[in-house]
Design a protein around this motif. Sequence first.
Motif, PDB file in Angstrom:
ATOM      1  N   HIS A 268       0.781  -1.140  -0.131  1.00 12.92           N
ATOM      2  CA  HIS A 268      -0.089  -0.016  -0.050  1.00 12.92           C
ATOM      3  C   HIS A 268       0.875   1.215   0.134  1.00 12.92           C
ATOM      4  O   HIS A 268       1.860   1.168   0.747  1.00 12.92           O
ATOM      5  N   SER A 270       0.642   4.100   1.226  1.00 15.52           N
ATOM      6  CA  SER A 270       0.733   4.810   2.578  1.00 15.52           C
ATOM      7  C   SER A 270       1.371   3.843   3.727  1.00 15.52           C
ATOM      8  O   SER A 270       1.623   4.110   4.697  1.00 15.52           O
ATOM      9  N   ARG A 278       0.346   9.357   8.522  1.00 17.36           N
ATOM     10  CA  ARG A 278      -0.665   9.108   7.844  1.00 17.36           C
ATOM     11  C   ARG A 278      -2.180   9.684   8.577  1.00 17.36           C
ATOM     12  O   ARG A 278      -3.022   9.879   7.793  1.00 17.36           O
ATOM     13  N   TRP A 282      -4.601  11.773   6.252  1.00 20.37           N
ATOM     14  CA  TRP A 282      -6.014  11.354   6.017  1.00 20.37           C
ATOM     15  C   TRP A 282      -6.828  12.403   6.235  1.00 20.37           C
ATOM     16  O   TRP A 282      -7.770  12.706   5.515  1.00 20.37           O
ATOM     17  N   LEU A 327      -4.465   6.644  -0.209  1.00 21.47           N
ATOM     18  CA  LEU A 327      -5.194   6.217   0.973  1.00 21.47           C
ATOM     19  C   LEU A 327      -6.305   5.440   0.681  1.00 21.47           C
ATOM     20  O   LEU A 327      -6.752   4.189   1.396  1.00 21.47           O
ATOM     21  N   GLU A 330      -6.219   1.328   0.345  1.00 24.27           N
ATOM     22  CA  GLU A 330      -6.132   0.506   1.457  1.00 24.27           C
ATOM     23  C   GLU A 330      -7.554   0.236   2.020  1.00 24.27           C
ATOM     24  O   GLU A 330      -8.318   0.922   1.540  1.00 24.27           O
ATOM     25  N   ALA A 335      -6.509   2.557   6.522  1.00 24.77           N
ATOM     26  CA  ALA A 335      -6.601   3.926   6.096  1.00 24.77           C
ATOM     27  C   ALA A 335      -6.990   4.895   7.037  1.00 24.77           C
ATOM     28  O   ALA A 335      -6.303   5.783   7.286  1.00 24.77           O
ATOM     29  N   SER A 336      -8.188   4.662   7.695  1.00 19.74           N
ATOM     30  CA  SER A 336      -8.659   5.472   8.728  1.00 19.74           C
ATOM     31  C   SER A 336      -7.645   5.656   9.889  1.00 19.74           C
ATOM     32  O   SER A 336      -7.252   4.708  10.569  1.00 19.74           O
TER      33      SER A 336
END
Length: 343
Positions: A268, A270, A278, A282, A327, A330, A335-336
């Motif tokens: 990924h 990120s 990250r 985000w 992002l 993912e 991602a969050s």
Amino acid sequence: MACADLPMSTQTMHQFAMAVYALYRDAQIADSSRFEAQLFELLHQSIDFDAAWLGHSTLTEQGVVLHSSTLHALPPSYLSDWSRVQHLDPLVDWAKDSPQAPACLSVADADLHPDFRAFLAQHAVAQALCATAMDTELKTGLHISLYRRSIQPAFSIAEQEALQAWVPNVRAAIALNRMRDVEHTASGLSTATWGVALVSQQGVVQMANPRFAQVMRLEWPEWTGACLPTTLSLSVAAGQSKNHIGERIQLELQPREDLLMVTVRPLHLSSQLSARERAVAWHFAQGLTYKAVAKTLGIAPATVRHHLRQVYRKLGIQDKGAIAWALSQEQPSAASPNRRALD
């Protein structure tokens, strides 16, 4: 043996600039099998020489591995003859110890070993001028040795200066020429996120784009760059694996003539980011301003800007939309950002 310090000179600047332009132009259109041989014609415009040797090598823990060469006005036996006396060649130690400066030698040098002097005489080499260019990350290098049949005239300061200026450009042009074909084969890959390299069947890296080392170190942080990591090299040599999926990268190997093309990318994009980077990325990708991100995460706006600069650099992207796309690749849970994990 070491050449004198090189003075700054503009005497041949225009001629050199035009030749370098031709070098990079040819790199983009010439067939790779002929491109290196054509380089000697351009070198002749700046330096007078009778024969030459252009070689590619990699500095491994076992020593220098010479993996390809192009000879000009020298017999094919030159390389095998040199291999028998390479431990006596003073230019080898110089290249390892002082790779940023050109070096000269002559058959008249008093400290030459008799066997190496005999080798030079066998191939009618009276004097040599050599310069190198090294990639400190991948431990790959290129050297150009120019030879004269007569001991006079000696290579001038201007000629030493010219070769020193030529070598890094030749190395870059050869990389452009070879990687053009490789990346054309790998068309559809994003060169901002994918690493691409050519390696030998023994796993020695010969050529790579700038992204290759960065992505490889996501999986192997201590990777030194000269060879593929041991586990990969062993499986390649045994013909056991053409693909590798690690914790942070995905790698694929494809045969290309007598070499292997290696492509590698983060699982990924990120995955290269720290937890804080990250989180900043985000929230910023959701449309928040610098100040709003700073307030949400309890940090200063200047810190948000710093983290975003790192995000752009690591992901090789330039705008907010690209961050959102990276992002989005993912799973939502990955991602969050997890606020607790950041505190």
